[in-house]
Design a protein around this motif. Structure first.
Motif, PDB file in Angstrom:
ATOM      1  N   GLY A 190       1.003  -1.098  -0.172  1.00  0.00           N
ATOM      2  CA  GLY A 190      -0.110   0.076   0.108  1.00  0.00           C
ATOM      3  C   GLY A 190       0.899   1.378   0.134  1.00  0.00           C
ATOM      4  O   GLY A 190       0.179   2.289   0.025  1.00  0.00           O
ATOM      5  N   GLU A 191       2.208   1.261   0.087  1.00  0.00           N
ATOM      6  CA  GLU A 191       2.990   2.336  -0.053  1.00  0.00           C
ATOM      7  C   GLU A 191       2.965   3.092  -1.266  1.00  0.00           C
ATOM      8  O   GLU A 191       3.061   2.369  -2.293  1.00  0.00           O
ATOM      9  CB  GLU A 191       4.408   1.907   0.669  1.00  0.00           C
ATOM     10  N   THR A 192       2.957   4.212  -1.211  1.00  0.00           N
ATOM     11  CA  THR A 192       3.140   5.264  -2.427  1.00  0.00           C
ATOM     12  C   THR A 192       3.890   6.457  -2.283  1.00  0.00           C
ATOM     13  O   THR A 192       4.334   6.679  -1.239  1.00  0.00           O
ATOM     14  CB  THR A 192       1.735   5.673  -2.872  1.00  0.00           C
ATOM     15  N   LEU A 193       4.490   6.914  -3.669  1.00  0.00           N
ATOM     16  CA  LEU A 193       5.200   8.113  -3.733  1.00  0.00           C
ATOM     17  C   LEU A 193       4.294   9.141  -4.474  1.00  0.00           C
ATOM     18  O   LEU A 193       4.240   9.074  -5.456  1.00  0.00           O
ATOM     19  CB  LEU A 193       6.737   7.788  -4.355  1.00  0.00           C
ATOM     20  N   GLU A 194       3.921  10.137  -3.550  1.00  0.00           N
ATOM     21  CA  GLU A 194       2.995  11.166  -4.049  1.00  0.00           C
ATOM     22  C   GLU A 194       3.649  12.439  -4.618  1.00  0.00           C
ATOM     23  O   GLU A 194       4.776  13.053  -3.615  1.00  0.00           O
ATOM     24  CB  GLU A 194       2.064  11.594  -3.193  1.00  0.00           C
ATOM     25  N   LEU A 195       3.288  13.020  -5.531  1.00  0.00           N
ATOM     26  CA  LEU A 195       4.110  14.221  -6.170  1.00  0.00           C
ATOM     27  C   LEU A 195       3.104  15.402  -6.382  1.00  0.00           C
ATOM     28  O   LEU A 195       2.204  15.114  -7.235  1.00  0.00           O
ATOM     29  CB  LEU A 195       4.955  13.920  -7.255  1.00  0.00           C
ATOM     30  N   GLY A 196       3.189  16.453  -5.824  1.00  0.00           N
ATOM     31  CA  GLY A 196       2.393  17.262  -5.910  1.00  0.00           C
ATOM     32  C   GLY A 196       2.407  18.378  -7.362  1.00  0.00           C
ATOM     33  O   GLY A 196       3.648  18.633  -7.439  1.00  0.00           O
ATOM     34  N   ILE A 197       1.764  18.769  -8.122  1.00  0.00           N
ATOM     35  CA  ILE A 197       1.936  19.646  -9.287  1.00  0.00           C
ATOM     36  C   ILE A 197       1.159  20.881  -9.203  1.00  0.00           C
ATOM     37  O   ILE A 197       1.108  21.445 -10.273  1.00  0.00           O
ATOM     38  CB  ILE A 197       1.675  18.790 -10.704  1.00  0.00           C
ATOM     39  N   GLY A 198       0.853  21.480  -7.963  1.00  0.00           N
ATOM     40  CA  GLY A 198       0.207  22.521  -7.935  1.00  0.00           C
ATOM     41  C   GLY A 198      -1.310  22.452  -8.139  1.00  0.00           C
ATOM     42  O   GLY A 198      -1.768  21.462  -7.928  1.00  0.00           O
ATOM     43  N   ALA A 199      -1.765  23.729  -8.708  1.00  0.00           N
ATOM     44  CA  ALA A 199      -3.251  23.525  -9.017  1.00  0.00           C
ATOM     45  C   ALA A 199      -3.684  22.766 -10.016  1.00  0.00           C
ATOM     46  O   ALA A 199      -2.727  22.350 -11.016  1.00  0.00           O
ATOM     47  CB  ALA A 199      -3.641  25.040  -9.685  1.00  0.00           C
ATOM     48  N   ALA A 200      -5.015  22.065 -10.195  1.00  0.00           N
ATOM     49  CA  ALA A 200      -5.287  20.963 -11.116  1.00  0.00           C
ATOM     50  C   ALA A 200      -5.217  21.789 -12.571  1.00  0.00           C
ATOM     51  O   ALA A 200      -5.431  23.035 -12.915  1.00  0.00           O
ATOM     52  CB  ALA A 200      -6.554  20.793 -10.822  1.00  0.00           C
ATOM     53  N   ARG A 201      -4.808  20.931 -13.496  1.00  0.00           N
ATOM     54  CA  ARG A 201      -4.581  21.292 -14.715  1.00  0.00           C
ATOM     55  C   ARG A 201      -4.436  20.055 -15.667  1.00  0.00           C
ATOM     56  O   ARG A 201      -4.290  18.949 -15.202  1.00  0.00           O
ATOM     57  CB  ARG A 201      -3.160  22.171 -14.964  1.00  0.00           C
ATOM     58  N   ALA A 202      -4.536  20.311 -16.827  1.00  0.00           N
ATOM     59  CA  ALA A 202      -4.265  19.364 -17.907  1.00  0.00           C
ATOM     60  C   ALA A 202      -3.076  18.837 -17.885  1.00  0.00           C
ATOM     61  O   ALA A 202      -2.159  19.435 -18.117  1.00  0.00           O
ATOM     62  CB  ALA A 202      -4.869  19.822 -19.427  1.00  0.00           C
TER      63      ALA A 202
END
Length: 302
Positions: free
Chosen positions: A218-230
Motif C-alpha cells: 500500500g505504500e506510494t510516492l506522491e508528487l504534487g503539481i500545484g493547481a489542477a490542470r491538464a
C-alpha cells in the motif's frame, strides 16, 4: 551515458598536485569551458526528455577567470560567480526556474572574504512569469546578503537581481536561491542516507531518489503539481538496472486516483490524454525492489 556523467565529473575534479608550498592544488583542464559544455549538454538532454524544472542562470556581466554564473546555483557557499567588471545601471542576473512555479523565500548571498564590497550596492529583486512584465520583490541597498519572501500565491518563472545605479566594485554572488513551493514529495519508502525524496521530482535527472528499503504493501510516492490542470503525459526516469515496479496514477479534481500506466524500465512515458490532475503518484507493487527514481516529468509544465 547521462547517468554516468556525475561520477565522471567528480572523478575529474579529484586530481591534485602538491604545490611548492606543500598544499594540494586542483588540476584544472579547460576550467570554465568543460563546465559550460557539460551544463549545455545536460540542458539539451533535459529538453529532449521534456524536463523543464531545472533552474538556470544568466547575466549581463562578463566572467572573471573560471568563476562562471552556474556556480550561483550549485548549493555551495564556498564557490561563486565573479564578474570581470563593475555593474552599470540595468545590469543584472536572472534565474530561470524552467516553468512558472509558486515561489517562496528568495536569498541572494553576495561578496566573499577578501572581496567584501563586491556586491550590488543599489538594486532590486524582481520576479516575472513571462520575462517581460516584472514586479518588485524588495529593494537592495547596502547589504551583501538579501532575503525576501514572496507573498503567498506568487507564481513566477524568472527572478532577477538588477542594479539600479552604477558602482565601482565588481560583483560576487555565492548563491542565488529561489526555492519553490510546488513539487512537494510525500510518502515512501524513506530515502537512503545521502539521498532524498525530493530528488524524484526536482527537475534534475542527475539526482536520484534511492529508497532505504523495499516498499511495504500500500505504500506510494506522491508528487504534487500545484493547481489542477491538464496533464498530457507522465514520464518516469529510473537508473539503469533499477527493479522498481509501480502503477502510475493521477489524482483528479474529485480526489480520486486513477491508474494511467505502469512503470517499466529506465524510461517510461505514458500518454494521459490531457486528464486534469493536481498530483501524480507511484503506487508500488507488492514484492517490488527498493525503488530508485531519477525524475518524474509531468507533461505540460513548460
Amino acid at each position: 551515458l547521462r547517468q554516468r556523467l556525475p561520477a565522471q565529473v567528480t572523478a575529474a575534479k579529484s586530481f591534485t598536485y602538491t604545490g611548492l608550498d606543500g598544499r594540494k592544488v586542483p588540476v584544472l583542464v579547460g576550467d570554465g569551458v568543460l563546465d559550460r559544455f557539460i551544463d549545455a549538454a545536460d540542458a539539451e538532454h533535459d529538453r529532449i526528455l521534456g524536463v523543464s524544472g531545472r533552474p538556470s542562470v544568466t547575466t549581463d556581466l562578463g566572467t572573471y577567470q573560471s568563476n562562471v554564473a552556474a556556480r550561483m546555483l550549485d548549493g555551495d557557499d564556498s564557490t561563486y560567480f565573479w564578474s570581470d567588471g563593475a555593474p552599470a545601471a540595468g545590469d543584472g542576473i536572472t534565474v530561470d526556474l524552467g516553468r512558472v512555479r509558486d515561489i517562496g523565500t528568495v536569498t541572494l548571498a553576495m561578496g566573499k572574504p577578501g572581496s567584501t564590497e563586491d556586491y550590488l550596492h543599489q538594486g532590486v529583486l524582481e520576479f516575472s512569469a513571462d520575462g517581460r512584465s516584472w514586479q518588485q520583490l524588495t529593494a537592495i541597498s547596502g547589504e551583501p546578503d538579501v532575503t525576501a519572501t514572496a507573498p503567498a500565491g506568487t507564481r513566477a518563472r524568472y527572478v532577477r537581481a538588477r542594479a539600479t545605479a552604477g558602482q565601482d566594485n565588481w560583483l560576487v554572488v555565492r548563491e542565488f536561491s529561489v526555492p519553490t513551493d510546488d513539487g512537494a514529495v510525500a510518502g515512501g519508502p524513506p530515502a537512503a542516507t545521502g539521498s532524498s525524496l525530493r530528488a524524484a521530482f526536482d527537475g534534475d535527472p542527475g539526482t536520484v531518489y534511492r529508497a532505504a528499503r523495499a516498499p511495504e504493501a500500500g505504500e506510494t510516492l506522491e508528487l504534487g503539481i500545484g493547481a489542477a490542470r491538464a496533464v498530457p503525459s507522465v514520464t518516469v526516469l529510473q537508473p539503469s538496472g533499477s527493479k522498481g515496479r509501480a502503477d502510475i496514477q493521477l489524482r483528479g479534481t474529485d480526489g480520486t486516483w486513477r491508474t494511467v500506466g505502469t512503470l517499466d524500465g529506465p524510461y517510461t512515458r505514458v500518454g494521459t490524454a490531457g486528464r486534469t490532475a493536481d498530483a501524480v503518484r507511484l503506487a508500488w507493487h507488492t514484492g517490488s525492489a527498493a525503488p530508485q527514481i531519477a525524475d518524474v516529468v509531468v507533461g505540460g509544465q513548460g
